[in-house]
Scaffold this active site. Structure first.
Site, PDB file in Angstrom:
ATOM      1  N   ARG A  99       0.825   9.095  -5.437  1.00  0.00           N
ATOM      2  CA  ARG A  99       1.213   8.640  -4.145  1.00  0.00           C
ATOM      3  C   ARG A  99       1.958   7.134  -4.145  1.00  0.00           C
ATOM      4  O   ARG A  99       2.709   6.934  -3.203  1.00  0.00           O
ATOM      5  CB  ARG A  99       0.225   8.741  -3.009  1.00  0.00           C
ATOM      6  N   GLU A 144      -6.584   3.500  -7.524  1.00  0.00           N
ATOM      7  CA  GLU A 144      -7.529   3.676  -6.707  1.00  0.00           C
ATOM      8  C   GLU A 144      -9.006   3.387  -7.144  1.00  0.00           C
ATOM      9  O   GLU A 144      -9.440   3.750  -8.473  1.00  0.00           O
ATOM     10  CB  GLU A 144      -7.515   5.105  -5.947  1.00  0.00           C
ATOM     11  N   ASP A 169     -12.647   4.595  -7.871  1.00  0.00           N
ATOM     12  CA  ASP A 169     -13.274   5.655  -8.436  1.00  0.00           C
ATOM     13  C   ASP A 169     -14.479   6.079  -7.379  1.00  0.00           C
ATOM     14  O   ASP A 169     -15.409   5.365  -7.531  1.00  0.00           O
ATOM     15  CB  ASP A 169     -13.631   5.475  -9.842  1.00  0.00           C
ATOM     16  N   TYR A 170     -14.338   6.824  -6.502  1.00  0.00           N
ATOM     17  CA  TYR A 170     -15.286   7.180  -5.566  1.00  0.00           C
ATOM     18  C   TYR A 170     -16.207   8.187  -6.125  1.00  0.00           C
ATOM     19  O   TYR A 170     -17.183   8.693  -5.494  1.00  0.00           O
ATOM     20  CB  TYR A 170     -14.726   7.877  -4.490  1.00  0.00           C
ATOM     21  N   ASN A 210      -4.611  11.315   3.514  1.00  0.00           N
ATOM     22  CA  ASN A 210      -4.853  10.480   4.803  1.00  0.00           C
ATOM     23  C   ASN A 210      -4.755  11.263   6.257  1.00  0.00           C
ATOM     24  O   ASN A 210      -5.714  10.880   6.994  1.00  0.00           O
ATOM     25  CB  ASN A 210      -3.792   9.308   4.989  1.00  0.00           C
ATOM     26  N   ARG A 247       0.938  -1.176   0.160  1.00  0.00           N
ATOM     27  CA  ARG A 247       0.188  -0.106   0.160  1.00  0.00           C
ATOM     28  C   ARG A 247       0.857   1.301   0.007  1.00  0.00           C
ATOM     29  O   ARG A 247       1.962   1.147   0.666  1.00  0.00           O
ATOM     30  CB  ARG A 247      -0.949   0.030   1.348  1.00  0.00           C
ATOM     31  N   HIS A 248       0.540   2.275  -0.775  1.00  0.00           N
ATOM     32  CA  HIS A 248       1.287   3.435  -0.694  1.00  0.00           C
ATOM     33  C   HIS A 248       1.486   3.968   0.694  1.00  0.00           C
ATOM     34  O   HIS A 248       0.763   3.788   1.551  1.00  0.00           O
ATOM     35  CB  HIS A 248       0.307   4.510  -1.679  1.00  0.00           C
ATOM     36  N   GLY A 249       2.600   4.642   0.772  1.00  0.00           N
ATOM     37  CA  GLY A 249       2.839   5.483   2.100  1.00  0.00           C
ATOM     38  C   GLY A 249       1.812   6.514   2.504  1.00  0.00           C
ATOM     39  O   GLY A 249       0.934   6.966   1.651  1.00  0.00           O
TER      40      GLY A 249
END
Length: 240
Positions: A59, A84, A86-87, A15, A8-10
């Site tokens: 990211r 990611e 698509d929200y 976040n 997972r990306h940092g």
């Protein structure tokens, strides 16, 4: 078949701000995320990697940069299918605000029926990510052999959905899975079934290195809502 090393990306600026970034451009790693990325080459040093695959988002590319600098023989292949979720209209909004949306209870309790307004469904998200992994497994296995390992850098909900698939879990259970920023999840695929070797690991990875063959021939409260039972949509910021 190959071993998939999911990273997972940092930790990102979104976040720490409690924002559901989605595919919003310009979301970078924060100071801690940059430090997490800098530590990644050392954590993966024991693993001979056949390839690196990444989501197209900034990211993820920033997370992989130290690894690619440390291993100039590796090239990052961009894979749109592990982008990611698509929200849609939820992208860029505060998670604390989204907690009051009626859809949030569906996302938490019946995610297989959840579709984000102006975006995609969680079911479609899982399907494209699983297809990507199947294709890359075949590609890596064909080019590097079944003992090969490769890195795929993606996002919290993508990784959770892939773990659910590997475990034979219905998507409605995937909110029970959690992966911290820059954690490593390892899945070894075989002809008949996958094996989950690590989940959200942030420590030593030496035991994931291939073994020498001898026969010539594997609960905290939600930071945005304060609700213990809710999963962190998008993956969250990890431990404080």
């Amino acid at each position: 078949m190959p071993t998939l090393i999911l990273v997972r990306h940092g930790r990102s600026t979104a976040n720490t701000a409690g924002v559901l970034a989605g595919r919003t451009p310009g979301v970078a790693l924060d100071e801690r995320g940059t430090a997490q990325a800098a530590a990644l080459p050392g954590r993966l040093a024991v693993l001979p990697l056949a390839a690196v695959v990444t989501s197209p988002l900034q990211r993820c590319r920033e997370t992989l940069r130290p690894l690619l600098d440390a291993r100039p023989d590796l090239v990052a292949h961009t894979e749109e299918r592990i982008n990611e979720c698509d929200y849609g209209d939820w992208s860029g909004r505060k998670l604390a605000e989204l907690a009051d949306e009626q859809l949030m209870s569906v996302v938490q309790r019946h995610p297989s029926s959840a579709a984000f307004p102006g975006g995609e469904s969680l079911r479609a998200m899982q399907a494209r990510a699983v297809d990507a992994v199947r294709d890359w497994n075949a590609r890596i296995g064909s080019g590097h052999g079944d003992d090969a390992a490769y890195v795929m850098c993606s996002h919290g909900d993508i990784i959770k959905a892939l773990v659910a698939d590997a475990l034979g879990m219905h998507l409605d259970l995937f909110q029970r899975i959690h992966v911290d920023p820059c954690s490593v999840t390892a899945i070894r695929y075989t002809r008949l079934r996958p094996f989950l070797l690590r989940l959200g690991d942030t420590g030593d990875l030496a035991s994931l290195a291939p073994r020498e063959r001898t026969d010539g021939a594997e609960p905290a409260a939600h930071p945005a809502t304060g609700t213990e039972a809710d999963a962190e949509v998008g993956g969250g910021a990890g431990a404080p």
